[in-house]
Design a protein around this motif. Structure first.
Motif, PDB file in Angstrom:
ATOM      1  N   VAL A 104       0.866  -1.185   0.000  1.00 47.88           N
ATOM      2  CA  VAL A 104       0.000   0.000   0.000  1.00 47.88           C
ATOM      3  C   VAL A 104       0.901   1.234   0.000  1.00 47.88           C
ATOM      4  N   ASP A 105       0.305   2.386  -0.149  1.00 48.97           N
ATOM      5  CA  ASP A 105       1.056   3.640  -0.124  1.00 48.97           C
ATOM      6  C   ASP A 105       1.672   3.816   1.255  1.00 48.97           C
ATOM      7  N   ALA A 106       2.993   3.611   1.339  1.00 41.35           N
ATOM      8  CA  ALA A 106       3.689   3.631   2.624  1.00 41.35           C
ATOM      9  C   ALA A 106       3.588   4.993   3.301  1.00 41.35           C
ATOM     10  N   THR A 107       3.644   6.063   2.529  1.00 36.71           N
ATOM     11  CA  THR A 107       3.568   7.409   3.102  1.00 36.71           C
ATOM     12  C   THR A 107       2.210   7.641   3.750  1.00 36.71           C
ATOM     13  N   LEU A 108       1.147   7.259   3.069  1.00 36.98           N
ATOM     14  CA  LEU A 108      -0.195   7.408   3.631  1.00 36.98           C
ATOM     15  C   LEU A 108      -0.365   6.530   4.869  1.00 36.98           C
ATOM     16  N   THR A 122      -5.842  10.853  24.045  1.00 31.33           N
ATOM     17  CA  THR A 122      -7.172  10.937  24.654  1.00 31.33           C
ATOM     18  C   THR A 122      -7.974   9.651  24.475  1.00 31.33           C
ATOM     19  N   ARG A 123      -7.400   8.671  23.779  1.00 37.04           N
ATOM     20  CA  ARG A 123      -8.077   7.392  23.559  1.00 37.04           C
ATOM     21  C   ARG A 123      -7.147   6.236  23.908  1.00 37.04           C
ATOM     22  N   PRO A 124      -6.814   6.064  25.195  1.00 37.17           N
ATOM     23  CA  PRO A 124      -5.896   4.980  25.566  1.00 37.17           C
ATOM     24  C   PRO A 124      -6.447   3.594  25.231  1.00 37.17           C
ATOM     25  N   ASP A 125      -7.759   3.492  24.989  1.00 29.90           N
ATOM     26  CA  ASP A 125      -8.367   2.205  24.649  1.00 29.90           C
ATOM     27  C   ASP A 125      -7.901   1.670  23.296  1.00 29.90           C
ATOM     28  N   ILE A 126      -7.324   2.519  22.445  1.00 32.35           N
ATOM     29  CA  ILE A 126      -6.846   2.045  21.149  1.00 32.35           C
ATOM     30  C   ILE A 126      -5.326   1.848  21.130  1.00 32.35           C
ATOM     31  N   ALA A 127      -4.670   2.037  22.260  1.00 26.99           N
ATOM     32  CA  ALA A 127      -3.209   1.976  22.324  1.00 26.99           C
ATOM     33  C   ALA A 127      -2.645   0.634  21.848  1.00 26.99           C
ATOM     34  N   PHE A 128      -3.246  -0.477  22.263  1.00 22.50           N
ATOM     35  CA  PHE A 128      -2.728  -1.781  21.851  1.00 22.50           C
ATOM     36  C   PHE A 128      -2.805  -1.940  20.335  1.00 22.50           C
ATOM     37  N   THR A 129      -3.949  -1.614  19.768  1.00 18.83           N
ATOM     38  CA  THR A 129      -4.150  -1.761  18.329  1.00 18.83           C
ATOM     39  C   THR A 129      -3.199  -0.862  17.542  1.00 18.83           C
ATOM     40  N   VAL A 130      -3.036   0.369  17.992  1.00 13.62           N
ATOM     41  CA  VAL A 130      -2.132   1.300  17.311  1.00 13.62           C
ATOM     42  C   VAL A 130      -0.698   0.783  17.383  1.00 13.62           C
ATOM     43  N   GLY A 131      -0.313   0.264  18.528  1.00 10.21           N
ATOM     44  CA  GLY A 131       1.014  -0.331  18.655  1.00 10.21           C
ATOM     45  C   GLY A 131       1.186  -1.521  17.722  1.00 10.21           C
ATOM     46  N   TYR A 132       0.136  -2.304  17.573  1.00 12.63           N
ATOM     47  CA  TYR A 132       0.177  -3.494  16.716  1.00 12.63           C
ATOM     48  C   TYR A 132       0.388  -3.104  15.257  1.00 12.63           C
ATOM     49  N   VAL A 133      -0.398  -2.139  14.753  1.00 13.67           N
ATOM     50  CA  VAL A 133      -0.252  -1.747  13.346  1.00 13.67           C
ATOM     51  C   VAL A 133       1.027  -0.941  13.116  1.00 13.67           C
ATOM     52  N   SER A 134       1.597  -0.375  14.175  1.00 10.69           N
ATOM     53  CA  SER A 134       2.866   0.355  14.049  1.00 10.69           C
ATOM     54  C   SER A 134       4.008  -0.575  13.662  1.00 10.69           C
ATOM     55  N   ARG A 135       3.870  -1.852  13.941  1.00  8.81           N
ATOM     56  CA  ARG A 135       4.909  -2.833  13.604  1.00  8.81           C
ATOM     57  C   ARG A 135       5.145  -2.948  12.100  1.00  8.81           C
ATOM     58  N   PHE A 136       4.152  -2.516  11.307  1.00  9.47           N
ATOM     59  CA  PHE A 136       4.222  -2.713   9.861  1.00  9.47           C
ATOM     60  C   PHE A 136       4.529  -1.420   9.101  1.00  9.47           C
ATOM     61  N   MET A 137       5.033  -0.417   9.785  1.00 16.83           N
ATOM     62  CA  MET A 137       5.295   0.866   9.132  1.00 16.83           C
ATOM     63  C   MET A 137       6.446   0.781   8.130  1.00 16.83           C
ATOM     64  N   GLU A 138       7.363  -0.144   8.325  1.00 15.30           N
ATOM     65  CA  GLU A 138       8.501  -0.271   7.419  1.00 15.30           C
ATOM     66  C   GLU A 138       8.081  -0.770   6.039  1.00 15.30           C
ATOM     67  N   ASP A 139       7.156  -1.723   6.011  1.00 17.72           N
ATOM     68  CA  ASP A 139       6.756  -2.348   4.748  1.00 17.72           C
ATOM     69  C   ASP A 139       5.265  -2.674   4.772  1.00 17.72           C
ATOM     70  N   PRO A 140       4.388  -1.656   4.709  1.00 15.50           N
ATOM     71  CA  PRO A 140       2.944  -1.908   4.808  1.00 15.50           C
ATOM     72  C   PRO A 140       2.375  -2.639   3.591  1.00 15.50           C
ATOM     73  N   ARG A 141       1.466  -3.562   3.849  1.00 13.15           N
ATOM     74  CA  ARG A 141       0.807  -4.336   2.789  1.00 13.15           C
ATOM     75  C   ARG A 141      -0.695  -4.252   2.961  1.00 13.15           C
ATOM     76  N   GLU A 142      -1.445  -4.659   1.928  1.00  9.51           N
ATOM     77  CA  GLU A 142      -2.903  -4.576   1.968  1.00  9.51           C
ATOM     78  C   GLU A 142      -3.521  -5.396   3.078  1.00  9.51           C
ATOM     79  N   ASP A 143      -2.943  -6.510   3.445  1.00  8.79           N
ATOM     80  CA  ASP A 143      -3.548  -7.353   4.480  1.00  8.79           C
ATOM     81  C   ASP A 143      -3.179  -6.912   5.887  1.00  8.79           C
ATOM     82  N   HIS A 144      -2.409  -5.881   6.006  1.00 10.14           N
ATOM     83  CA  HIS A 144      -2.067  -5.367   7.342  1.00 10.14           C
ATOM     84  C   HIS A 144      -3.124  -4.391   7.665  1.00 10.14           C
TER      85      HIS A 144
END
Length: 144
Positions: A104-108, A122-144
Motif C-alpha cells: 500500500v502507499d507507505a507514506t499514507l 485521549t483514547r488509551p483504549d486504542i493503544a494496543f491496536t495502534v502499537g500493533y499496526v505500528s509494527r508494519f510501518m517499514e513495509d505496509p501491505r494490503e492485508d495489514h
C-alpha cells in the motif's frame, strides 16, 4: 512547575503558547502579570482547544477529547463512513510481515498510523491496536 507555599502551579509551553494552571486564581493572575511585564502577550481566556485536543472545563471536571481530529483522520484514511465498534481490532488477529499481497502507499499508511498514535493521548483504549499496526510501518501491505 512553580511552587508557592502549599499550592502547585503548572505552566505548559509549546513554541510561543503558554498554558497556565493551578488551584489559586490570584497566583495565576500574578504570574500572567509578571510575564506581561517581560513579554508582549495576550490572554486568550479559558483553554478550549490546544494542539488538536479539545478541552471542556466544568465546575468539577476537565474533559479532553479529539473528536474533530479523529474525524479528519477517518476522512483521510477513507473510513469516514465506517460504523464504530467496541473493540478496534478483531480478537486473535494475527498479522505477519511475510506477506505476498500488494504493498500500500507507505507514506499514507505512516501518516495515518502517526495520526492514530497522537489520538492515543485521549483514547488509551486504542493503544494496543495502534502499537500493533505500528509494527508494519517499514513495509505496509494490503492485508495489514
Amino acid at each position: 512547575m512553580r511552587r508557592r507555599g502549599k499550592e502547585e502551579h503548572v505552566v505548559g509551553v509549546y513554541v510561543d503558547n503558554l498554558i497556565v494552571t493551578g488551584a489559586c486564581t490570584e497566583d495565576i493572575n500574578s504570574f500572567k502579570c509578571e510575564m506581561a511585564a517581560h513579554f508582549r502577550m495576550r490572554d486568550l481566556g479559558t483553554l478550549s482547544y490546544y494542539l488538536g485536543i479539545e478541552v471542556r472545563q466544568g465546575k468539577e471536571e476537565l474533559t479532553l477529547g479529539q473528536s474533530a481530529y479523529a474525524s479528519k483522520l477517518l476522512e483521510r484514511s477513507g473510513m469516514a463512513e465506517c460504523k464504530p465498534c467496541v473493540t478496534p481490532m478483531e480478537d486473535w488477529l494475527k498479522l505477519t510481515k511475510a506477506s505476498t499481497v500488494a504493498k500500500v502507499d507507505a507514506t499514507l499508511y505512516r501518516s495515518i498510523v502517526g495520526g492514530l498514535r497522537y489520538l492515543v493521548h485521549t483514547r488509551p483504549d486504542i493503544a494496543f491496536t495502534v502499537g500493533y499496526v505500528s509494527r508494519f510501518m517499514e513495509d505496509p501491505r494490503e492485508d495489514h
